[in-house]
Design a protein around this motif. Structure first.
Motif, short mmCIF file in Angstrom:
data_model
loop_
_atom_site.label_atom_id
_atom_site.label_comp_id
_atom_site.label_asym_id
_atom_site.label_seq_id
_atom_site.Cartn_x
_atom_site.Cartn_y
_atom_site.Cartn_z
N GLN A 124 15.74 10.56 -14.86
CA GLN A 124 16.25 9.28 -14.42
C GLN A 124 17.29 8.73 -15.55
OE1 GLN A 124 12.73 6.86 -13.34
NE2 GLN A 124 11.71 7.10 -15.30
N GLY A 125 17.95 7.58 -14.84
CA GLY A 125 18.90 6.86 -15.89
C GLY A 125 19.46 5.62 -15.01
N VAL A 148 25.81 3.19 -4.69
CA VAL A 148 25.10 2.56 -6.08
C VAL A 148 26.11 1.90 -6.78
CG1 VAL A 148 23.70 4.74 -6.35
CG2 VAL A 148 26.20 4.85 -7.22
N LYS A 149 25.56 1.01 -7.76
CA LYS A 149 26.47 0.28 -8.55
C LYS A 149 26.17 0.11 -10.07
CE LYS A 149 24.16 -3.96 -7.16
NZ LYS A 149 22.75 -3.26 -6.85
N VAL A 170 18.46 5.06 -11.46
CA VAL A 170 18.44 5.95 -10.28
C VAL A 170 17.73 7.35 -10.76
CG1 VAL A 170 20.90 5.53 -9.56
CG2 VAL A 170 20.67 6.94 -11.48
N LEU A 171 17.23 8.03 -9.80
CA LEU A 171 16.54 9.24 -9.88
C LEU A 171 17.69 10.61 -9.53
CD1 LEU A 171 13.74 10.45 -10.56
CD2 LEU A 171 13.38 10.36 -8.27
N PHE A 172 17.58 11.55 -10.22
CA PHE A 172 18.80 12.71 -10.04
C PHE A 172 18.15 13.84 -10.36
CE2 PHE A 172 19.64 10.66 -14.26
CZ PHE A 172 19.56 11.82 -15.11
N ILE A 180 22.89 12.15 -6.79
CA ILE A 180 21.76 11.19 -7.13
C ILE A 180 20.67 11.03 -5.82
CG2 ILE A 180 21.38 8.66 -7.31
CD1 ILE A 180 24.04 8.53 -8.57
N MET A 181 19.51 11.36 -6.28
CA MET A 181 18.56 11.48 -5.04
C MET A 181 18.17 10.04 -4.30
SD MET A 181 15.91 14.03 -6.31
CE MET A 181 16.51 15.24 -7.55
N GLY A 182 18.40 8.95 -5.46
CA GLY A 182 17.81 7.59 -4.99
C GLY A 182 17.85 6.59 -5.91
#
Length: 104
Positions: free
Chosen positions: A37-38, A59-60, A65-67, A90-92
């Motif tokens: 995540q990041g 996204v902004k 986010v989770l990737f 990116i998953m979400g």
């Protein structure tokens, strides 16, 4: 940072993982896995559909986010490590994570 991604690419900075487990065991650097995540640092203008119309990204900058584990390309800009990936990697978005981080 003086970098602007193109098209549907996103620049993400990994968040640091905890040094301890829930039980209080300290994890050495060699045994740590890279966090998945990041925080989004920069986003491109968006992709183009079949008709050539620009489709903005979901996204902004500032989103947590989770990737995927092997997503993106690692780069170093001004001595800081970032990941550059497509928005589809990116998953979400982690809701409420940015608010918790600002409060801390």
């Amino acid at each position: 940072m003086k970098f602007r991604p193109l098209h549907d690419r996103v620049v993400v900075k990994r968040t640091e993982s905890d040094e301890k487990t829930a039980g209080g065991i300290i994890i050495p650097d060699t045994a740590k896995e890279k966090p998945q995540q990041g925080e989004v640092v920069a986003v491109g203008p968006g992709g183009r559909d079949e008709t050539g119309k620009l489709t903005p990204l979901d996204v902004k900058a500032g989103d947590a986010v989770l990737f995927g584990k092997w997503s993106g390309t690692e780069v170093k800009i001004d001595g800081v490590e970032y990941l550059i990936m497509k928005e589809s990697d990116i998953m979400g978005v982690l809701e409420g994570a940015a608010a918790k981080k600002k409060a801390a």
